[in-house]
Design a protein around this motif. Structure first.
Motif: not given
Ligand code: GLU
Length: 302
Positions: A175-179
């Motif tokens: 997913v990574g660094d989500f908002v």
């Protein structure tokens, strides 16, 4: 302590067959456990909200005998709570401003060979993780790896779905660094849902299987904000005639609630609940399904 469940529709249109399944499932689960059932209107994504859809949904639920046990919460009135949560994450060093445009993110992904998968938000390549490099802050993101490292969370993150069984996701990689707060200033679903589930003391989340993929992200945020993790159950999706998931976006027809037992019976059938005699009243039918609930929904073996 009582179990507390909830139904959290986004007012982007009236209830349809698919959202009625999620509403009924969460209500039956709360009733089966002698718990409370709350309704929360998730109207943070204002451009997608349809004026009046919130009241329409509440009215449709009431016609089906599904009424919130506490005053309905509207996310549009919860900005201060979301800001407090974001401030907490910033103070911990777990949230950072991001100045990337969508185009810049896609270009950076092309360089690293990441492609955007269907139905998944692109994995953010981490460009602004170590500073804005002169760019203007647009959005706020969660530094997922830092939260995982600081709190010694397992990778991949594992969790148990009451229906689907064991689940796992490597949130940093997949997913990574989500908002947390969007470039347009609106609060992101992930932050709002986690803050509100905690504020309302939700212990049991029952929702559609299309949201399964969000759960690991929400668990990371719960750890980061020191909130308890509720139990999760994701219910089967009702598919349209074309085999696609029913949604307000793909034109799912509004429910005909002139005889609310008809759509309720279809929702119950999707959940594998036993048929009730045709002359059973709505209240008796709901009570019978609530009794059958824990017996009907057995975890699917994987
Ligand atoms: N508001 C979300 C939706 O309608 C559901 C959120 C949730 O149940 O966690 O898709």
């Amino acid at each position: 302590m009582h179990d507390i469940g909830r139904f959290a529709p986004s007012p982007t249109g009236p209830l349809h067959a698919g959202s009625l399944v999620a509403a009924l499932a969460s209500w039956l689960d709360a009733r089966a456990h002698g718990g409370q059932w709350l309704v929360r209107i998730e109207d943070v994504d204002t451009p997608r909200c349809v004026p009046g859809a919130d009241q329409h949904i509440l009215q449709q639920l009431a016609q089906c005998g599904l009424v919130s046990d506490a005053p309905v919460m509207w996310q549009s009135q919860r900005g201060a709570a979301y800001q407090t949560a974001l401030d907490t994450l910033i103070a911990k060093g777990w949230a950072y401003p991001c100045g990337c445009s969508r185009k810049e993110i896609e270009d950076a992904q092309a360089v690293t060979g990441h492609t955007r998968e269907r139905h998944h938000a692109a994995v953010y390549p981490g460009t602004c993780r170590h500073g804005l490099n002169g760019k203007t802050a647009r959005a706020w993101r969660l530094n997922v790896q830092r939260v995982i490292d600081d709190l010694k969370l397992a990778t991949p993150l594992t969790w148990q779905d009451r229906l689907l069984g064991p689940q796992q996701q490597d949130v940093a990689q997949e997913v990574g660094d989500f908002v947390l707060r969007r470039a347009d200033g609106l609060w992101a679903y992930q932050l709002a849902v986690v803050v509100d589930d905690a504020a309302q003391g939700i212990t049991h989340i029952v929702r559609g299987a299309d949201l399964t993929d969000n759960t690991a992200r929400q668990i990371v945020l719960q750890h980061a904000l020191d909130f308890p993790t509720p139990s999760y159950m994701h219910t089967p999706l009702v598919l349209g005639e074309n085999g696609e998931k029913l949604s307000k976006q793909n034109g799912a027809t509004a429910l005909d609630l002139s005889q609310p037992l008809c759509p309720l019976r279809m929702a119950a059938q999707a959940l594998g609940l036993p048929k009730q005699a045709d002359d059973t009243s709505m209240q008796q039918t709901l009570d019978a399904w609530a009794k059958a609930w824990t017996l009907t929904l057995r975890p699917v073996p994987r």
